[in-house]
Design a protein around this motif. Structure first.
Motif, mmCIF file in Angstrom:
data_model
loop_
_atom_site.group_PDB
_atom_site.id
_atom_site.type_symbol
_atom_site.label_atom_id
_atom_site.label_comp_id
_atom_site.label_asym_id
_atom_site.label_seq_id
_atom_site.Cartn_x
_atom_site.Cartn_y
_atom_site.Cartn_z
ATOM 1 N N ASP A 1 0.832 -1.216 0.000
ATOM 2 C CA ASP A 1 0.000 0.000 0.000
ATOM 3 C C ASP A 1 0.865 1.264 0.000
ATOM 4 O O ASP A 1 0.533 2.251 -0.662
ATOM 5 N N LEU B 1 1.925 1.691 -3.434
ATOM 6 C CA LEU B 1 0.763 2.126 -4.231
ATOM 7 C C LEU B 1 0.528 3.632 -4.045
ATOM 8 O O LEU B 1 0.247 4.345 -5.011
ATOM 9 N N ILE C 1 2.567 6.041 -6.247
ATOM 10 C CA ILE C 1 2.420 6.015 -7.711
ATOM 11 C C ILE C 1 2.009 7.374 -8.294
ATOM 12 O O ILE C 1 2.600 7.814 -9.284
ATOM 13 N N ALA D 1 1.697 3.789 -14.471
ATOM 14 C CA ALA D 1 0.834 3.768 -13.278
ATOM 15 C C ALA D 1 -0.060 2.533 -13.276
ATOM 16 O O ALA D 1 -0.204 1.856 -12.244
ATOM 17 N N GLN D 2 -0.639 2.221 -14.443
ATOM 18 C CA GLN D 2 -1.538 1.055 -14.529
ATOM 19 C C GLN D 2 -0.768 -0.250 -14.315
ATOM 20 O O GLN D 2 -1.195 -1.111 -13.544
ATOM 21 N N TYR E 1 2.253 -0.839 -12.936
ATOM 22 C CA TYR E 1 2.838 -1.031 -11.601
ATOM 23 C C TYR E 1 1.735 -1.296 -10.563
ATOM 24 O O TYR E 1 1.905 -2.144 -9.685
ATOM 25 N N THR E 2 0.590 -0.625 -10.716
ATOM 26 C CA THR E 2 -0.546 -0.889 -9.821
ATOM 27 C C THR E 2 -0.990 -2.341 -9.942
ATOM 28 O O THR E 2 -1.216 -3.021 -8.929
ATOM 29 N N GLU E 3 -1.100 -2.829 -11.179
ATOM 30 C CA GLU E 3 -1.514 -4.234 -11.407
ATOM 31 C C GLU E 3 -0.560 -5.206 -10.728
ATOM 32 O O GLU E 3 -0.987 -6.167 -10.076
ATOM 33 N N GLU F 1 -1.022 -5.139 -6.976
ATOM 34 C CA GLU F 1 -2.262 -5.828 -6.590
ATOM 35 C C GLU F 1 -2.105 -7.347 -6.735
ATOM 36 O O GLU F 1 -2.662 -8.120 -5.939
#
Length: 363
Positions: free
Chosen positions: A47, A50, A53, A77-78, A80-82, A85
């Motif tokens: 987190d 996250l 980001i 951003a998409q 690295y977020t994926e 998660e």
């Protein structure tokens, strides 16, 4: 991603097998934890990454060296977020389980694959120029302190104040972009002693008794950190007859100073006689550590640094990434100093200290 030559273990590390060297200080999981289920510590740290980001995306969008930077920043951003998660769903995905080194490495990989080499370049250049203009005043203030113990403490406070310039901390990145930071105000506003780890008095005693032949300093951020914090301290070591090797990153990562940048900074600060405010710099060396992250695994450094470090009798790891989040408990064959400011609440909790507390660990 790595330095071209083969990486080796840092020679002053107590034999890694004997000392059970673990680069990462905070254990995110234990052997008894379910390997397929993220632990509460892993989730908390994922987190934290996250939350950083948006500030990385913002820097990437304005990178003038990358075509379609705004589109690629969105992809970063998409993606690295994926990945983060996915770590929550399966800690063993993407080479996990995650620790602070892996989480940093994956972020850098995603950026570099999209063509982003140094998204903090502009802010680093601005902060370096600002700090260079203040260098003479900061050194004069230190030199005016006649009592050696008090001067040393002032130099140490300067390292902590400079270390606040850290754009890897989402909270600090926001404060910085809004208000900027005053170095001298930061010196005065440090949390009061005793710090969460405070061996400064023991270090002062040794400072008065012994002179180290050679010190290796793993440096951290650009701007006030390196120029107003570390360089005045290194200059004081030079005055004591110590040879000083500044070990800087091979590749850019966040706002950490790189080897080429540090060479350029020092050349700007030296006078026509090659001196740093009246102090000879023939014993000041800059080395490429071979590292490309804001944290460091000391089983992987450049051969150049390993060669230069082989006869050193003092090792200094500066900054939260290198000296607290990694290597706080690393053991060396010589004297060592871990010095940095606590800039994540999770680190403060682990150490039992306060946010923006200071760590000065001397062995």
């Amino acid at each position: 991603m790595e330095s071209a030559s083969e990486m080796v273990a840092f020679p002053l590390l107590t034999t890694p097998i004997e000392s059970n060297y673990r680069a990462c200080t905070i254990p995110y999981r234990f052997p008894s934890d379910n390997p397929r289920k993220a632990t509460p510590a892993e989730i908390a740290w994922i987190d934290l990454f996250l939350n950083s980001i948006p500030s990385f995306k913002k820097r990437a969008e304005s990178d003038p060296t990358v075509p379609d930077a705004n589109i690629k920043a969105e992809v970063f951003a998409q993606r690295y977020t994926e990945i983060l998660e996915e770590f929550k769903k399966d800690p063993e995905s993407h080479g996990g389980p995650p620790d602070c080194i892996l989480l940093c490495r994956v972020r850098e990989q995603v950026l570099r694959e999209l063509g982003f080499r140094d998204i903090f370049k502009k802010v680093k250049d601005e902060e370096n120029a600002k700090a260079i203009s203040l260098f003479v005043d900061v050194v004069n203030l230190n030199d005016a302190i006649e009592d050696e113990g008090k001067r040393l403490e002032n130099l140490v406070r300067g390292i902590f104040a400079g270390n606040i310039f850290d754009l890897g901390s989402a909270q600090l990145a926001e404060v910085f972009s809004r208000d900027g930071m005053s170095f001298l105000a930061s010196c005065q506003n440090l949390v009061s002693r005793p710090w969460v780890i405070d061996d400064l008095d023991a270090f002062k005693l040794q400072w008065g008794r012994k002179s180290w032949k050679k010190a290796i300093i793993f440096v951290d951020n650009s701007g006030a950190d390196i120029i107003l914090g570390i360089l005045p301290f290194a200059r004081e070591l030079l005055r004591h007859g110590t040879q000083v090797v500044l070990a800087a990153n091979d590749l850019p990562s966040i706002n950490d100073v790189t080897y080429p940048e540090l060479v350029e900074i020092i050349s700007k600060l030296k006078d026509e006689h090659g001196q740093l405010m009246g102090v000879d710099t023939s014993n000041l060396l800059v080395a490429n550590s071979g590292n490309d992250l804001p944290v460091i695994d000391l089983t992987r450094v450049s051969q150049e640094l390993a060669y230069l470090a082989s006869d050193a009798d003092l090792v200094i790891l500066e900054g939260m990434g290198r000296g607290i989040e990694t290597n706080l408990y690393a053991q060396f064959k010589c004297d060592s100093l871990k010095i940095g400011m606590v800039k994540h609440q999770e680190v403060a909790q682990f150490l039992g200290g306060r946010l923006y507390d200071c760590v000065f660990k001397y062995n």
